[in-house]
Write a protein that holds these residues in place. Structure first.
Motif, short mmCIF file in Angstrom:
data_model
loop_
_atom_site.label_atom_id
_atom_site.label_comp_id
_atom_site.label_asym_id
_atom_site.label_seq_id
_atom_site.Cartn_x
_atom_site.Cartn_y
_atom_site.Cartn_z
N ARG A 90 0.45 -1.61 -0.28
CA ARG A 90 0.00 -0.33 -0.35
C ARG A 90 1.02 1.37 0.01
O ARG A 90 0.59 2.06 -0.70
N GLU A 195 -5.09 5.68 4.53
CA GLU A 195 -5.89 6.73 3.17
C GLU A 195 -6.41 8.02 3.72
O GLU A 195 -7.21 8.07 4.62
N ARG A 198 -5.83 12.63 -1.09
CA ARG A 198 -5.04 12.10 -1.84
C ARG A 198 -4.00 10.90 -2.00
O ARG A 198 -2.95 10.59 -2.65
N GLY A 199 -4.65 9.47 -1.61
CA GLY A 199 -3.90 8.48 -1.46
C GLY A 199 -3.67 8.41 -0.54
O GLY A 199 -3.97 8.73 0.96
N VAL A 200 -3.26 7.30 -0.32
CA VAL A 200 -2.34 6.22 0.82
C VAL A 200 -1.01 7.62 1.25
O VAL A 200 -0.19 7.60 0.85
N HIS A 201 -0.74 7.70 2.75
CA HIS A 201 0.09 7.99 2.88
C HIS A 201 0.14 7.97 4.39
O HIS A 201 -0.53 6.79 4.72
#
Length: 228
Positions: A90, A195, A198-201
């Motif tokens: 991820r 999540e 801006r997506g996965v961080h």
């Protein structure tokens, strides 16, 4: 190890920590806690106040690990490795963790991380553990566990296990983990994927123990990477 791994994986993904439910019997907890008075099972002792870590002390086990420690370490590793590798995917990381504990330890030892990291911690009234991360070297397995060996409200008061998570562009969030005797908390060593818009961080976590108000609190820590 016969745990609800579907629930554990979901809760780790959602918040970076989860409870195992009862794992160790009171008798096993008592035997594990009694090890602290011995010298042979350990490689070193740390008095936390000397290093600014808090108050209280802990001892790192030596190899070979006591049977209860080895069983916990080996039994938890394989299913946690699947979760850890899912986190790596991820986060867009290329590396993956070995499927077995022996494979993970071989990787550590080849890099000079050969000292065992499972430990036994003891806190008396006024003792506490500052927020920290258990890293120890280049190779870090991203999950670890801690098992409470005493019963809150009977053997001690206070001494809550605390996790603080840093959130991007927000204030850090603290969570108190409600452990019972013989129960473990599994949690992220350093970071977890989350999540966002801006997506996965990455969210950074640290853990510690609040001040013990009375009694004695003992904890068995299970870390899967070894130390330099």
């Amino acid at each position: 190890m016969n745990l609800d791994w579907t629930r554990i994986a979901a809760e780790l993904d959602a918040r970076g920590w989860t409870l195992t439910g009862p794992v160790l019997t009171p008798e096993t907890c008592a035997r594990a806690a009694a090890l602290y008075a011995q010298e042979a099972p350990f490689r070193s002792r740390v008095v936390m106040a000397r290093h600014g870590f808090g108050r209280g002390e802990y001892k790192y086990f030596a190899y070979p690990l006591p049977e209860v420690v080895q069983k916990l370490r080996a039994g938890l590793y394989a299913p946690l490795a699947q979760i850890a590798n899912g986190w790596m995917a991820r986060l867009g990381e290329d590396g993956r963790f070995p499927e077995t504990l022996d494979g993970m330890l071989e990787r550590c030892h080849a890099a000079g991380q050969a000292r065992p990291t499972p430990l036994l911690l003891t806190y008396d009234p006024g003792d506490y553990n500052c927020l920290h991360q258990d890293l120890y070297g280049e190779h870090v397995f991203p999950l670890q566990a801690a098992f409470l060996l005493d019963q809150p409200g009977r053997d001690f008061e206070g001494g809550e296990f605390v996790i603080v998570e840093q959130r991007p562009r927000q204030q850090s969030a603290a969570q108190v983990v409600p452990l019972a005797q013989g129960e473990g908390v599994i949690f992220a060593v350093r970071e977890r994927p989350a999540e966002g818009t801006r997506g996965v961080h990455r969210r950074i976590l640290r853990h510690g123990v609040s001040e013990v108000r009375s009694g004695t609190r003992r904890t068995l820590g299970v870390i899967f990477h070894d130390a330099t």
